[in-house]
Design a protein around this motif. Structure first.
Motif, PDB file in Angstrom:
ATOM      1  N   GLY A 168       3.158  -3.976 -10.414  1.00 16.98           N
ATOM      2  CA  GLY A 168       3.525  -4.301  -8.890  1.00 16.98           C
ATOM      3  C   GLY A 168       4.365  -5.606  -9.047  1.00 16.98           C
ATOM      4  O   GLY A 168       4.276  -6.433  -9.695  1.00 16.98           O
ATOM      5  N   LYS A 185       1.992   6.568  -6.914  1.00 20.96           N
ATOM      6  CA  LYS A 185       0.745   7.485  -7.252  1.00 20.96           C
ATOM      7  C   LYS A 185       1.328   9.259  -7.395  1.00 20.96           C
ATOM      8  O   LYS A 185       0.905   9.972  -8.042  1.00 20.96           O
ATOM      9  CB  LYS A 185      -0.606   7.608  -6.413  1.00 20.96           C
ATOM     10  CG  LYS A 185      -0.957   6.022  -6.467  1.00 20.96           C
ATOM     11  CD  LYS A 185      -1.673   5.926  -8.121  1.00 20.96           C
ATOM     12  CE  LYS A 185      -2.549   4.520  -8.130  1.00 20.96           C
ATOM     13  NZ  LYS A 185      -2.992   4.602  -9.300  1.00 20.96           N
ATOM     14  N   ASP A 238       3.539   3.242 -11.397  1.00 18.19           N
ATOM     15  CA  ASP A 238       2.149   3.968 -11.868  1.00 18.19           C
ATOM     16  C   ASP A 238       2.167   4.236 -13.287  1.00 18.19           C
ATOM     17  O   ASP A 238       3.102   5.245 -13.729  1.00 18.19           O
ATOM     18  CB  ASP A 238       1.775   5.239 -11.038  1.00 18.19           C
ATOM     19  CG  ASP A 238       0.282   5.616 -11.506  1.00 18.19           C
ATOM     20  OD1 ASP A 238      -0.275   5.010 -12.209  1.00 18.19           O
ATOM     21  OD2 ASP A 238      -0.025   6.668 -10.990  1.00 18.19           O
ATOM     22  N   CYS A 279      -1.602   0.033 -10.782  1.00 18.44           N
ATOM     23  CA  CYS A 279      -0.189   0.016 -10.683  1.00 18.44           C
ATOM     24  C   CYS A 279       0.640  -1.333 -11.507  1.00 18.44           C
ATOM     25  O   CYS A 279      -0.312  -2.411 -10.969  1.00 18.44           O
ATOM     26  CB  CYS A 279       0.346   0.377  -9.355  1.00 18.44           C
ATOM     27  SG  CYS A 279       0.247   2.080  -8.844  1.00 18.44           S
ATOM     28  N   ALA A 328       6.294  -0.883  -6.732  1.00 12.51           N
ATOM     29  CA  ALA A 328       5.010  -0.360  -7.546  1.00 12.51           C
ATOM     30  C   ALA A 328       5.310   0.939  -8.331  1.00 12.51           C
ATOM     31  O   ALA A 328       6.172   1.438  -8.234  1.00 12.51           O
ATOM     32  CB  ALA A 328       3.740   0.318  -6.567  1.00 12.51           C
ATOM     33  N   ALA A 382      -4.975  -1.006  -8.005  1.00 11.24           N
ATOM     34  CA  ALA A 382      -4.920   0.124  -7.729  1.00 11.24           C
ATOM     35  C   ALA A 382      -4.317   0.884  -9.269  1.00 11.24           C
ATOM     36  O   ALA A 382      -4.074   2.236  -9.152  1.00 11.24           O
ATOM     37  CB  ALA A 382      -3.909   0.516  -6.672  1.00 11.24           C
ATOM     38  N   ILE A 431       2.614   1.710  -3.614  1.00 17.06           N
ATOM     39  CA  ILE A 431       1.374   2.328  -4.474  1.00 17.06           C
ATOM     40  C   ILE A 431       1.275   3.599  -4.023  1.00 17.06           C
ATOM     41  O   ILE A 431       1.393   4.435  -5.037  1.00 17.06           O
ATOM     42  CB  ILE A 431       0.054   1.575  -4.223  1.00 17.06           C
ATOM     43  CG1 ILE A 431       0.221  -0.104  -4.726  1.00 17.06           C
ATOM     44  CG2 ILE A 431      -1.137   2.193  -4.880  1.00 17.06           C
ATOM     45  CD1 ILE A 431      -0.858  -0.898  -4.372  1.00 17.06           C
ATOM     46  N   SER A 432       1.106   4.305  -2.894  1.00 13.54           N
ATOM     47  CA  SER A 432       1.246   5.722  -2.472  1.00 13.54           C
ATOM     48  C   SER A 432       2.314   6.300  -3.249  1.00 13.54           C
ATOM     49  O   SER A 432       2.091   7.477  -3.603  1.00 13.54           O
ATOM     50  CB  SER A 432       0.967   5.493  -0.976  1.00 13.54           C
ATOM     51  OG  SER A 432       0.779   7.202  -0.593  1.00 13.54           O
ATOM     52  N   GLN A 491      -3.286  -6.636  -5.246  1.00 13.38           N
ATOM     53  CA  GLN A 491      -3.539  -5.170  -4.511  1.00 13.38           C
ATOM     54  C   GLN A 491      -3.012  -4.042  -5.579  1.00 13.38           C
ATOM     55  O   GLN A 491      -3.649  -2.914  -5.628  1.00 13.38           O
ATOM     56  CB  GLN A 491      -2.929  -5.385  -3.348  1.00 13.38           C
ATOM     57  CG  GLN A 491      -2.741  -3.797  -2.481  1.00 13.38           C
ATOM     58  CD  GLN A 491      -2.348  -4.183  -1.364  1.00 13.38           C
ATOM     59  OE1 GLN A 491      -1.756  -5.376  -0.861  1.00 13.38           O
ATOM     60  NE2 GLN A 491      -1.756  -3.269  -0.574  1.00 13.38           N
ATOM     61  N   ALA A 492      -1.706  -4.398  -6.351  1.00 16.90           N
ATOM     62  CA  ALA A 492      -1.297  -3.343  -7.215  1.00 16.90           C
ATOM     63  C   ALA A 492      -2.088  -2.959  -8.404  1.00 16.90           C
ATOM     64  O   ALA A 492      -2.267  -1.877  -8.596  1.00 16.90           O
ATOM     65  CB  ALA A 492       0.112  -3.856  -7.589  1.00 16.90           C
ATOM     66  N   ASP A 528       0.767  -1.434  -0.082  1.00 15.73           N
ATOM     67  CA  ASP A 528       0.070  -0.016   0.012  1.00 15.73           C
ATOM     68  C   ASP A 528       0.834   1.297  -0.011  1.00 15.73           C
ATOM     69  O   ASP A 528       0.487   2.131  -0.616  1.00 15.73           O
ATOM     70  CB  ASP A 528      -0.875  -0.026   1.207  1.00 15.73           C
ATOM     71  CG  ASP A 528      -1.940   1.049   1.248  1.00 15.73           C
ATOM     72  OD1 ASP A 528      -2.731   1.048   0.094  1.00 15.73           O
ATOM     73  OD2 ASP A 528      -1.944   1.794   2.222  1.00 15.73           O
TER      74      ASP A 528
END
Length: 341
Positions: free
Chosen positions: A136, A104, A269, A134, A267, A132, A100-101, A128-129, A97
């Protein structure tokens, strides 16, 4: 024997059990979801089948439900975390998480995690990636449970690797251990009294074997790609150790149980690089070319990694998640005994 249980019932049951083990409501809910989701997606070997071992590690004090991961170093879009022996699936979810943040915000992010526990189903963090938006990539080391090429004892970890790529027409999610078959998969075959469909490891004399029980007993799983898989396992362990500042596989092996692991989560983006539309078109062309492949069996077609997951998830959502009756009974019994206490 298998039975089917509604996904929501599995989540609720696992959550209630975890609440009796010092998990907060939020942590219990997320951990229960990650276990249930693995079985929902057709990976019970790293879902419900691992839950009782998870509880045993909690009872032994090897997993600390109250522990939270901590950032101990930071450089640009790279962070090093200490997992403080917290629940492995929760530490991994938090690390991805955070990656990923960062992605972004800056285009990419990396979290390297030391002193954590088994993350259970690796693919959860790839999904999860991609959910979102992304790309991963994540990997972990393990205890020594695979020989180096030509070795007669386990020195390497089966060190799972995940590569996940978002795609509107179906994400690509590769989730693989460095052993030909994951130990959880071999345990399912052993319980059913079945041999593996292909050579899966070595017996005590060094002969290739399809017997899951013999392979599990000596922890002599066959590396994927033979010497190439052994080499890849070694370098993934080295990277996880160096980037996280944590233990390497041989050091994990000195612990009682499989704990003190090192993991890496990355991750990216595509939107941050302006590649989203271009990437979608190119990925579709790769998949289309793959699907054109000739096959040996009429009616067969090639599949890309993760292709069946969404279908399996949808089917099990509608029809119930297949669970091992013995394991489900033991989990329910565990909850009943705790309620009686």
């Amino acid at each position: 024997m298998e039975k089917r249980v509604d996904f929501s019932e599995i989540q609720a049951t696992l959550k209630q059990v975890l609440l009796h083990h010092q998990f907060t409501d939020e942590k219990a809910a997320l951990s229960a979801y990650l276990f249930a989701k693995a079985s929902l997606d057709g990976v019970p070997s790293h879902g419900l089948n691992r839950f009782l071992d998870y509880l045993r590690y909690v009872d032994l004090g090897w997993i600390i439900p109250t522990a939270d991961p901590e950032v101990v170093a930071k450089f640009g879009s790279f962070e090093r975390w200490n997992g403080h022996s917290g629940p492995g699936n929760l530490n991994a979810h938090a690390a991805m998480d955070a990656a990923i943040s960062m992605a972004k915000s800056t285009g990419f992010g990396v979290v390297a995690l030391q002193h954590t526990n088994h993350w259970m189903r690796a693919g959860n963090y790839g999904w999860q990636a991609v959910e979102a938006g992304c790309i991963g990539i994540c990997f972990t080391n393990t205890k020594p449970n695979m020989p180096g090429w030509g070795g007669s004892e386990p020195k390497l970890g089966n060190n799972p690797l995940v590569v996940a790529i978002p795609r509107q027409n179906g994400p690509i999610v590769l989730d693989m251990a460095m052993s030909q078959f994951a130990y959880g998969k071999m345990a399912i075959h052993a319980k059913a009294g079945k041999e593996m469909p292909y050579d899966a490891g070595f017996d005590e004399a060094g002969n290739l074997s399809r017997s899951p029980s013999a392979i599990i007993e000596k922890e002599m799983a066959l590396p994927i790609g033979l010497w190439k898989g052994a080499g890849l396992s070694l370098v993934l362990d080295m990277l996880a150790m160096v980037l996280s500042g944590g233990d390497a596989t041989h050091e994990v092996g000195t612990h009682e149980g499989e704990r003190g692991l090192s993991q890496v989560f990355l991750a990216l983006d595509p939107k941050g690089f302006g590649l989203e539309e271009w990437m979608e078109e190119r990925l579709d062309k790769v998949i289309q070319d793959l699907k054109k492949s000739g096959v040996f069996q009429e009616g067969d077609s090639l599949r890309y990694p993760g292709e069946q997951t969404l279908n399996t998830r949808d089917y099990n959502t509608r029809n119930g998640v297949p669970v091992d009756e013995d394991i489900w009974r033991d989990i329910k019994k565990y909850l009943h005994e705790e309620n009686q206490g």
